[in-house]
Design an enzyme around this catalytic site. Structure first.
Site, short mmCIF file in Angstrom:
data_model
loop_
_atom_site.label_atom_id
_atom_site.label_comp_id
_atom_site.label_asym_id
_atom_site.label_seq_id
_atom_site.Cartn_x
_atom_site.Cartn_y
_atom_site.Cartn_z
N CYS A 57 65.05 -30.42 -50.85
CA CYS A 57 65.29 -28.99 -50.94
C CYS A 57 64.75 -28.28 -49.69
O CYS A 57 65.25 -28.47 -48.61
CB CYS A 57 64.71 -28.44 -52.24
SG CYS A 57 65.37 -26.82 -52.71
N HIS B 151 66.65 -32.14 -56.81
CA HIS B 151 65.33 -32.38 -57.38
C HIS B 151 65.44 -33.43 -58.49
O HIS B 151 66.41 -33.43 -59.25
CB HIS B 151 64.75 -31.11 -57.98
CG HIS B 151 64.35 -30.08 -56.99
ND1 HIS B 151 63.24 -30.21 -56.19
CD2 HIS B 151 64.92 -28.89 -56.66
CE1 HIS B 151 63.14 -29.14 -55.41
NE2 HIS B 151 64.14 -28.33 -55.67
#
Length: 489
Positions: free
Chosen positions: A338, A435
């Site tokens: 991310c 994630h």
């Protein structure tokens, strides 16, 4: 409304999250339909939850996601209606019922709380519908009487919703008698009468040695003790809620693979690393500011961040950029997740000033990509597939920004049918917006094998379930759970 009980702490980080999760699992094991609730949370560890009646996902604190798992129910945004995600030392993004409401400085947020109570009570009604029991977690401490007039997280909520409160004291940090008795002393009568008793958490050693302490607290407060909870070893196998725990995560004995994780100022969703920490041949080292990335690390993981540009600037201030280049020259591997993925590129641009006053900064240059921050936020649970190993992945996305560039022609995964991430030409640097990728057991095993390490054959999700069961069993042993559940109203 369902019956409810609330746990509030004498301070932050007294273990409320794990206790609520354990009590939720204990209640579920008794056959109760139980739901978790936390009016207000402050954490950059977020999870994606359902928004009833809406196909899109919303954000809640990762702690309430874990508590929902403990209850055996689907996580909902109404379990944590107000989520604060710190972006600076004095400001945070405000998420209400799963969606970004705006940004607020600390002083501005205090004035905003009155409006947010309506959302809290609306979510409270929705969570309680159809449940036998709701177990509520407070935030911080009810003893912060300077904030009481606008409180929505502790007694402000408990008095409005008429929920009885159990106070949690942490004996590990010391001064637990004074913290419990002091809370009793300074609370106004309206708040004090909401408290039906207390419990002591994180006790090490012979519990009988605290008998005199219980007697002293009763003398000062008149409150009953629901029990003394020992140090819960199983809690270490559960995802952590807050980055404060990183200060206590020391590296263990030397193992086959050392994974270095720089602790960013606005580190987010660092529980992405938890599955690696369970592996017997892997040592995960969280590197605090001011320390160098270890030279013997085989892998560096740059985790998520709530403030990519700000953390990238601090990354350089710490000299981690030089450490990372040296790591690369030694043949080391790098993974960015991310915000960490965004940092690995050539440049990060924020033309609308979404993250702050700095609108552009040079990236670390390990991937030939660039990122542009955009107002629209991606929040969703996804199904994915690793292109590198052709293995199924599951996880979620919570991010701002769009990343493009030549290295994205070598994507690391396919998410919901679309290419994601990037891989360097030599395959040793990769980035992704996904994630939770390491929680996929088959992928984790193949990933480690590619680094020359044999995985331990661990079923990570089953391990979390076992840890929840162990915590629940300990609470049934050391707490008067019959009385706790019986006092819910």
């Amino acid at each position: 409304m369902a019956r409810a009980i609330m746990l509030q702490g004498t301070g932050s980080d007294v273990g409320k999250t794990v206790l609520v999760a354990g009590l939720c699992r204990a209640a579920r094991n008794r056959g109760l339909k139980v739901q978790p609730f936390k009016p207000q949370n402050m954490s950059n560890n977020a999870a994606v939850a359902d928004i009833p009646g809406d196909n899109s996902g919303g954000e809640i604190g990762r702690a309430q996601w874990l508590q929902a798992i403990a209850c055996g129910v689907v996580p909902s945004v109404h379990m944590n209606p107000v989520l604060l995600k710190p972006q600076t030392d004095v400001g945070a993004q405000v998420v209400v019922q799963g969606k970004v409401f705006g940004e607020a400085r600390a002083r501005d947020y205090q004035a905003l709380k009155g409006r947010l109570m309506d959302a809290v009570l609306d979510s409270w009604a929705k969570v309680g519908k159809g449940a036998d029991l709701v177990i509520v977690e407070g935030a911080g401490s009810p003893a912060e009487i300077n904030l009481r007039s606008r409180d929505i997280a502790n007694m402000g909520f408990a008095t409005r919703a008429n929920v009885p409160v159990i106070l949690v004291g942490d004996i590990d940090r010391g001064g637990v008698i004074a913290s419990v008795a002091g809370t009793h002393l300074i609370l106004p009568e309206e708040d004090r009468r909401m408290i039906v008793g207390y419990l002591i958490n994180k006790f090490r050693g012979d519990v009988s040695l605290f008998d005199d302490g219980i007697e002293a607290i009763e003398t000062f407060t008149g409150w009953r003790c629901f029990g003394v909870v020992p140090w819960l070893k199983a809690a270490a196998r559960l995802p952590s809620e807050d980055s404060v725990v990183l200060e206590r995560l020391a590296s263990g004995e030397k193992r086959a693979l050392k994974v270095a994780v720089p602790v960013l100022s606005r580190i987010a969703n660092f529980d992405d690393l938890d599955p690696l920490r369970t592996e017997p041949q892997v040592e995960v080292v969280f590197v605090p500011p001011g320390q160098h990335l270890p030279e013997d690390a085989g892998l560096v993981v740059i985790p998520g961040s709530k403030s990519t540009i700000g953390d990238l600037l601090r990354f350089r201030e710490n000299g981690w950029d030089r450490d990372l280049l040296a790591h690369r020259k030694r043949g080391g591997h790098v993974v960015g997740i991310c915000g960490g993925f965004q940092m690995l590129g050539r440049v990060v641009r924020d033309p609308d000033g979404i993250e702050g006053s700095v609108t552009e900064t040079e990236g670390l240059g390990l991937l030939d990509v660039e990122t542009v921050m955009e107002p629209e936020k991606t929040v969703r649970n996804v199904s994915a597939r690793s292109l590198q190993f052709d293995l199924q992945l599951e996880g979620y996305e919570i991010h701002l920004g769009r990343t493009t560039g030549p290295d994205t022609l070598r994507p690391s995964a396919v998410i919901n049918g679309a290419a994601d991430g990037a891989i360097s030409a030599d395959g040793k640097v990769s980035g992704t917006y996904l994630h939770g990728l390491f929680s996929a057991d088959a992928f984790r095993a193949k990933f480690l094998e590619n680094l020359g390490v044999k995985a331990g054959g661990i079923d990570y999700r089953a391990e979390v379930e076992r840890a929840l069961d162990e915590v629940a069993a300990e609470l049934e042993t050391h707490l008067d759970c019959d009385a706790i559940f019986g006092l819910a109203r």
